[in-house]
Write a protein that holds these residues in place. Sequence first.
Motif, PDB file in Angstrom:
ATOM      1  N   VAL A 264      37.927  40.889  36.726  1.00 16.83           N
ATOM      2  CA  VAL A 264      38.085  39.731  35.838  1.00 16.83           C
ATOM      3  C   VAL A 264      36.717  39.170  35.446  1.00 16.83           C
ATOM      4  O   VAL A 264      36.483  38.819  34.284  1.00 16.83           O
ATOM      5  N   GLN A 265      35.788  39.129  36.386  1.00 22.14           N
ATOM      6  CA  GLN A 265      34.434  38.630  36.082  1.00 22.14           C
ATOM      7  C   GLN A 265      33.743  39.539  35.058  1.00 22.14           C
ATOM      8  O   GLN A 265      33.077  39.058  34.143  1.00 22.14           O
ATOM      9  N   ILE A 266      33.916  40.840  35.221  1.00 26.00           N
ATOM     10  CA  ILE A 266      33.307  41.797  34.288  1.00 26.00           C
ATOM     11  C   ILE A 266      33.888  41.597  32.893  1.00 26.00           C
ATOM     12  O   ILE A 266      33.153  41.579  31.894  1.00 26.00           O
ATOM     13  N   LEU A 267      35.198  41.421  32.799  1.00 25.36           N
ATOM     14  CA  LEU A 267      35.836  41.215  31.495  1.00 25.36           C
ATOM     15  C   LEU A 267      35.425  39.876  30.885  1.00 25.36           C
ATOM     16  O   LEU A 267      35.228  39.785  29.664  1.00 25.36           O
ATOM     17  N   SER A 268      35.270  38.866  31.719  1.00 25.73           N
ATOM     18  CA  SER A 268      34.818  37.563  31.224  1.00 25.73           C
ATOM     19  C   SER A 268      33.402  37.670  30.663  1.00 25.73           C
ATOM     20  O   SER A 268      33.094  37.105  29.601  1.00 25.73           O
TER      21      SER A 268
ATOM     22  N   GLU B  53      35.613  49.011  30.892  1.00 26.27           N
ATOM     23  CA  GLU B  53      36.668  50.031  30.823  1.00 26.27           C
ATOM     24  C   GLU B  53      37.243  50.258  32.217  1.00 26.27           C
ATOM     25  O   GLU B  53      38.459  50.320  32.400  1.00 26.27           O
ATOM     26  N   GLN B  54      36.366  50.371  33.210  1.00 27.00           N
ATOM     27  CA  GLN B  54      36.819  50.555  34.593  1.00 27.00           C
ATOM     28  C   GLN B  54      37.534  49.295  35.090  1.00 27.00           C
ATOM     29  O   GLN B  54      38.549  49.382  35.783  1.00 27.00           O
ATOM     30  N   ALA B  55      37.016  48.144  34.721  1.00 28.33           N
ATOM     31  CA  ALA B  55      37.634  46.887  35.137  1.00 28.33           C
ATOM     32  C   ALA B  55      39.044  46.774  34.559  1.00 28.33           C
ATOM     33  O   ALA B  55      39.976  46.328  35.239  1.00 28.33           O
ATOM     34  N   ARG B  56      39.198  47.202  33.328  1.00 29.29           N
ATOM     35  CA  ARG B  56      40.520  47.166  32.691  1.00 29.29           C
ATOM     36  C   ARG B  56      41.489  48.071  33.436  1.00 29.29           C
ATOM     37  O   ARG B  56      42.646  47.720  33.654  1.00 29.29           O
ATOM     38  N   GLU B  57      41.015  49.239  33.876  1.00 33.40           N
ATOM     39  CA  GLU B  57      41.860  50.154  34.637  1.00 33.40           C
ATOM     40  C   GLU B  57      42.278  49.541  35.972  1.00 33.40           C
ATOM     41  O   GLU B  57      43.418  49.685  36.400  1.00 33.40           O
ATOM     42  N   VAL B  58      41.342  48.843  36.638  1.00 28.73           N
ATOM     43  CA  VAL B  58      41.662  48.179  37.906  1.00 28.73           C
ATOM     44  C   VAL B  58      42.779  47.158  37.684  1.00 28.73           C
ATOM     45  O   VAL B  58      43.750  47.103  38.441  1.00 28.73           O
ATOM     46  N   LEU B  59      42.655  46.364  36.632  1.00 31.28           N
ATOM     47  CA  LEU B  59      43.680  45.363  36.339  1.00 31.28           C
ATOM     48  C   LEU B  59      45.003  46.014  35.958  1.00 31.28           C
ATOM     49  O   LEU B  59      46.067  45.558  36.386  1.00 31.28           O
TER      50      LEU B  59
END
Length: 159
Positions: A75-79, A144-150
């Motif tokens: 979430v922090q990475i996406l923010s 992209e990786q953060a989105r996959e985690v979510l």
Amino acid sequence: MVQYTLAQSPEIILTVSGKDSAKAREKAMDQLMELMDAGKLPTELEEGFGPQQLIEVKETAADTASGEDAITQAVQILSNLATLKLKVQESRNEAIEIRKAVDVLFSDDSVTEEEITRLKEGFKVLKNFAQVNLRFHEARTKAEQAREVLDQALKSPEQ
């Protein structure tokens, strides 16, 4: 399910149905004896080794915590990506205008001192835009990786 291990061989895990009890420890001892008879126990046990010496393996909350940490980090990475995207959008048009004005330096046309001063001030905008744009593209790769985690965390158990 309850799991037991040995102080002498922590890599050995004995799994028994139920919860920790004298009966479960006896079942684990039976499994241990089978391993010893088959020669699959890497260590020798002392005479008198009993069920009370088995060590119960507790499930740690670390697995859940590390999953939650991964979600928080995602979430922090996406923010961060969202913030950088706004900065890129805010400065893009001004940077493009300044970039067009740079071409005057390479022409034979004469320029005024005022135009050069504006260009020099514009170089800061160009520099800032270029840096933010680079950070945005780097953050996008991480995102992209953060989105996959979510996506994994949001999947329902049936899927």
